[in-house]
Design an enzyme around this catalytic site. Structure first.
Site, PDB file in Angstrom:
ATOM      1  N   GLN A  76      -4.871  10.037  -9.965  1.00 35.34           N
ATOM      2  CA  GLN A  76      -5.570  10.005  -8.692  1.00 35.34           C
ATOM      3  C   GLN A  76      -5.181  11.223  -7.855  1.00 35.34           C
ATOM      4  O   GLN A  76      -4.159  11.866  -8.091  1.00 35.34           O
ATOM      5  CB  GLN A  76      -5.234   8.725  -7.913  1.00 35.34           C
ATOM      6  CG  GLN A  76      -5.741   7.452  -8.565  1.00 35.34           C
ATOM      7  CD  GLN A  76      -4.683   6.724  -9.368  1.00 35.34           C
ATOM      8  OE1 GLN A  76      -3.842   7.364  -9.997  1.00 35.34           O
ATOM      9  NE2 GLN A  76      -4.715   5.407  -9.365  1.00 35.34           N
ATOM     10  N   GLY A 112     -13.205 -10.901 -15.976  1.00 38.68           N
ATOM     11  CA  GLY A 112     -11.850 -10.634 -15.499  1.00 38.68           C
ATOM     12  C   GLY A 112     -11.550 -11.374 -14.214  1.00 38.68           C
ATOM     13  O   GLY A 112     -12.404 -12.070 -13.643  1.00 38.68           O
ATOM     14  N   PHE A 133      -4.175  -8.743  -7.210  1.00 45.24           N
ATOM     15  CA  PHE A 133      -5.034  -9.206  -6.123  1.00 45.24           C
ATOM     16  C   PHE A 133      -6.492  -9.264  -6.561  1.00 45.24           C
ATOM     17  O   PHE A 133      -7.376  -9.431  -5.732  1.00 45.24           O
ATOM     18  CB  PHE A 133      -4.922  -8.252  -4.926  1.00 45.24           C
ATOM     19  CG  PHE A 133      -3.698  -8.472  -4.086  1.00 45.24           C
ATOM     20  CD1 PHE A 133      -3.656  -9.480  -3.144  1.00 45.24           C
ATOM     21  CD2 PHE A 133      -2.590  -7.652  -4.230  1.00 45.24           C
ATOM     22  CE1 PHE A 133      -2.537  -9.681  -2.349  1.00 45.24           C
ATOM     23  CE2 PHE A 133      -1.461  -7.837  -3.433  1.00 45.24           C
ATOM     24  CZ  PHE A 133      -1.441  -8.858  -2.497  1.00 45.24           C
ATOM     25  N   VAL A 157     -15.565  -2.509  -6.064  1.00 45.96           N
ATOM     26  CA  VAL A 157     -14.275  -3.175  -5.891  1.00 45.96           C
ATOM     27  C   VAL A 157     -13.188  -2.403  -6.620  1.00 45.96           C
ATOM     28  O   VAL A 157     -12.062  -2.273  -6.140  1.00 45.96           O
ATOM     29  CB  VAL A 157     -14.342  -4.635  -6.400  1.00 45.96           C
ATOM     30  CG1 VAL A 157     -12.994  -5.330  -6.203  1.00 45.96           C
ATOM     31  CG2 VAL A 157     -15.436  -5.413  -5.680  1.00 45.96           C
ATOM     32  N   THR A 204     -21.843  -4.017 -22.178  1.00 45.22           N
ATOM     33  CA  THR A 204     -21.712  -2.591 -21.851  1.00 45.22           C
ATOM     34  C   THR A 204     -21.212  -1.742 -23.018  1.00 45.22           C
ATOM     35  O   THR A 204     -20.988  -0.544 -22.852  1.00 45.22           O
ATOM     36  CB  THR A 204     -20.745  -2.408 -20.661  1.00 45.22           C
ATOM     37  OG1 THR A 204     -19.456  -2.952 -21.003  1.00 45.22           O
ATOM     38  CG2 THR A 204     -21.267  -3.114 -19.421  1.00 45.22           C
ATOM     39  N   ASP A 263     -10.514   0.082  -0.327  1.00 44.73           N
ATOM     40  CA  ASP A 263      -9.512  -0.063  -1.385  1.00 44.73           C
ATOM     41  C   ASP A 263      -8.451  -1.129  -1.098  1.00 44.73           C
ATOM     42  O   ASP A 263      -7.460  -1.223  -1.820  1.00 44.73           O
ATOM     43  CB  ASP A 263      -8.846   1.282  -1.700  1.00 44.73           C
ATOM     44  CG  ASP A 263      -8.016   1.827  -0.545  1.00 44.73           C
ATOM     45  OD1 ASP A 263      -7.951   1.170   0.512  1.00 44.73           O
ATOM     46  OD2 ASP A 263      -7.439   2.922  -0.700  1.00 44.73           O
ATOM     47  N   HIS A 264      -8.665  -1.935  -0.069  1.00 45.66           N
ATOM     48  CA  HIS A 264      -7.766  -3.080   0.149  1.00 45.66           C
ATOM     49  C   HIS A 264      -8.575  -4.295   0.615  1.00 45.66           C
ATOM     50  O   HIS A 264      -8.261  -4.937   1.601  1.00 45.66           O
ATOM     51  CB  HIS A 264      -6.614  -2.734   1.092  1.00 45.66           C
ATOM     52  CG  HIS A 264      -7.021  -2.282   2.467  1.00 45.66           C
ATOM     53  ND1 HIS A 264      -6.309  -2.643   3.587  1.00 45.66           N
ATOM     54  CD2 HIS A 264      -8.043  -1.523   2.906  1.00 45.66           C
ATOM     55  CE1 HIS A 264      -6.884  -2.113   4.659  1.00 45.66           C
ATOM     56  NE2 HIS A 264      -7.931  -1.429   4.255  1.00 45.66           N
ATOM     57  N   CYS A 323     -12.922   0.731  -7.092  1.00 44.69           N
ATOM     58  CA  CYS A 323     -12.550   1.802  -6.152  1.00 44.69           C
ATOM     59  C   CYS A 323     -11.778   2.942  -6.821  1.00 44.69           C
ATOM     60  O   CYS A 323     -10.740   3.372  -6.334  1.00 44.69           O
ATOM     61  CB  CYS A 323     -11.722   1.210  -5.018  1.00 44.69           C
ATOM     62  SG  CYS A 323     -12.355   1.607  -3.391  1.00 44.69           S
ATOM     63  N   HIS A 371      -0.488   3.986  -6.962  1.00 41.79           N
ATOM     64  CA  HIS A 371      -1.783   4.647  -7.178  1.00 41.79           C
ATOM     65  C   HIS A 371      -1.612   6.099  -7.601  1.00 41.79           C
ATOM     66  O   HIS A 371      -2.230   7.010  -7.038  1.00 41.79           O
ATOM     67  CB  HIS A 371      -2.646   4.567  -5.911  1.00 41.79           C
ATOM     68  CG  HIS A 371      -2.951   3.170  -5.468  1.00 41.79           C
ATOM     69  ND1 HIS A 371      -3.561   2.248  -6.286  1.00 41.79           N
ATOM     70  CD2 HIS A 371      -2.710   2.532  -4.296  1.00 41.79           C
ATOM     71  CE1 HIS A 371      -3.703   1.093  -5.635  1.00 41.79           C
ATOM     72  NE2 HIS A 371      -3.179   1.238  -4.432  1.00 41.79           N
ATOM     73  N   LYS A 407       0.814  -1.207   0.000  1.00 44.74           N
ATOM     74  CA  LYS A 407       0.000   0.000   0.000  1.00 44.74           C
ATOM     75  C   LYS A 407       0.854   1.266   0.000  1.00 44.74           C
ATOM     76  O   LYS A 407       2.078   1.215   0.059  1.00 44.74           O
ATOM     77  CB  LYS A 407      -0.948  -0.002   1.199  1.00 44.74           C
ATOM     78  CG  LYS A 407      -1.915  -1.179   1.196  1.00 44.74           C
ATOM     79  CD  LYS A 407      -2.717  -1.293  -0.091  1.00 44.74           C
ATOM     80  CE  LYS A 407      -3.686  -0.159  -0.285  1.00 44.74           C
ATOM     81  NZ  LYS A 407      -4.505  -0.303  -1.523  1.00 44.74           N
TER      82      LYS A 407
END
Length: 357
Positions: free
Chosen positions: A91, A192, A125, A266, A220, A307-308, A268, A86, A67
């Site tokens: 962001q 995915g 992850f 998820v 979509t 976010d984790h 996020c 990130h 992180k």
């Protein structure tokens, strides 16, 4: 790791053991939060040092974590860091992060952008993020039926998958009896890694195939918003956002008649200007997992935006990620020519060139 409730590790004891056999030196910071004990690393003959020692490590050491770095610090960074920075998709605060590495002549080798020769991520992850997010989403739905006056409480990591599945399954059975029907789950990005994890958990929790709606790029391609989302009780967003797309849902849409009462974001992309779920603005946490979205419809709507999420199952998710990352880590001994690392450095240089000094 300094993020509250983060229990995962980028390098597990088993991965460290393999790297040591390949001639690497590995120094592990002591931690009381990590799912793997200090003893587990000592048993494979890693060197153990106090937490925070990475700051004074030799300059040729790679600093490996997961992180973001400790908050409230803008000091220059002089090492090569392998972690999820990130900051490559604009962001919030991305320039400040990169600027620290520029000032210290350091380097980001971002785990999110380590790819193979087919442009697929070498390690992610995603599966456990989708798996854990769906678990919490279904649990929130159960809470809404069983204890509608009470806000969903804090959650803690589970020691293994079976305990998580059994707990949620029992809660769902009780909630389904009370509601008179099971929840309908919609997974966006179902093909995915993340989406497959989401679908797998729904199945393991006892949700029938007819109550799992699986959407991906084909469904979509015409662009949102999508009224279909309102027909599900739990919507799980698992897409990988790489460009601006029309929103999947809007606040105006939520004012309509709907079954939807839980959204699990998820993906996020909360601070991403292209977030396809522009209905909330903050990340939630394990201590406070949900936020309410105000709508003109009295039917409640809660959002999970942790976010984790994979740290809900820290041992399994760490083992899988570390195992997938291992072949690339072994290539660090030839970083100047190994394509995965050459590309990672090139990407950092490109992003850094966009920053004003």
């Amino acid at each position: 790791e300094t993020k509250p409730n983060e229990h995962r590790a980028a390098l597990t004891p088993s991965t460290c053991q393999t790297l040591l056999q390949h001639g690497f030196q590995i120094t592990v910071e002591r931690s009381t939060e990590r799912i793997f004990s200090d003893d587990e690393y000592e048993k494979v003959e890693c060197a153990l040092v106090p937490m925070g020692t990475w700051r004074t490590a030799p300059l040729d050491a790679y600093i490996i974590g997961l992180k973001e770095l400790p908050e409230n610090d803008d000091s220059p960074l002089s090492h090569s860091h392998i972690f999820f920075a990130h900051c490559y998709k604009n962001q919030e605060g991305w320039k400040e992060v990169i600027r620290r590495f520029i000032k210290g002549n350091g380097l980001i080798l971002d785990m999110e952008f380590l790819t193979d020769d087919k442009n697929r991520r070498v390690a992610a992850f995603g599966y456990h993020a989708g798996f854990s997010g769906t678990a919490l989403g279904l649990d929130v739905w159960a809470q809404q039926q069983l204890l509608p006056e009470e806000k969903y409480p804090s959650v803690s990591p589970y020691p293994d998958e079976s305990k998580l599945v059994n707990h949620i399954k029992e809660r769902l059975e009780n909630a389904t009896k009370l509601k008179g029907r099971p929840p309908r789950v919609m997974v966006m990005g179902a093909l995915g890694r993340c989406g497959k994890g989401a679908v797998d958990f729904a199945r393991k929790a006892g949700i029938s195939e007819e109550n799992i709606v699986k959407w991906d790029m084909e469904e979509t391609k015409q662009g949102g918003p999508f009224l279909k989302i309102l027909e599900s009780d739990v919507f799980v967003n698992c897409i990988y956002l790489s460009q601006k797309i029309p929103p999947f849902i809007t606040k105006e849409l939520l004012d309509n008649q709907r079954q939807l009462s839980v959204i699990v974001d998820v993906s996020c992309d909360t601070t991403n200007p292209n977030n396809p779920l522009p209905i909330y603005t903050v990340n939630t946490t394990f201590d406070d997992p949900t936020i309410y979205v105000e709508t003109k419809n009295p039917h409640p709507l809660e959002v999970i935006s942790i976010d984790h999420l994979p740290t809900l199952l820290p041992r399994e998710s760490s083992e899988q990620f570390s195992r997938d990352l291992l072949p690339s880590l072994i290539q660090l001994s030839e970083r100047d020519t190994a394509r995965v690392w050459v590309d990672a450095e090139k990407l950092f240089r490109e992003k850094a060139s966009l920053i004003d000094s």
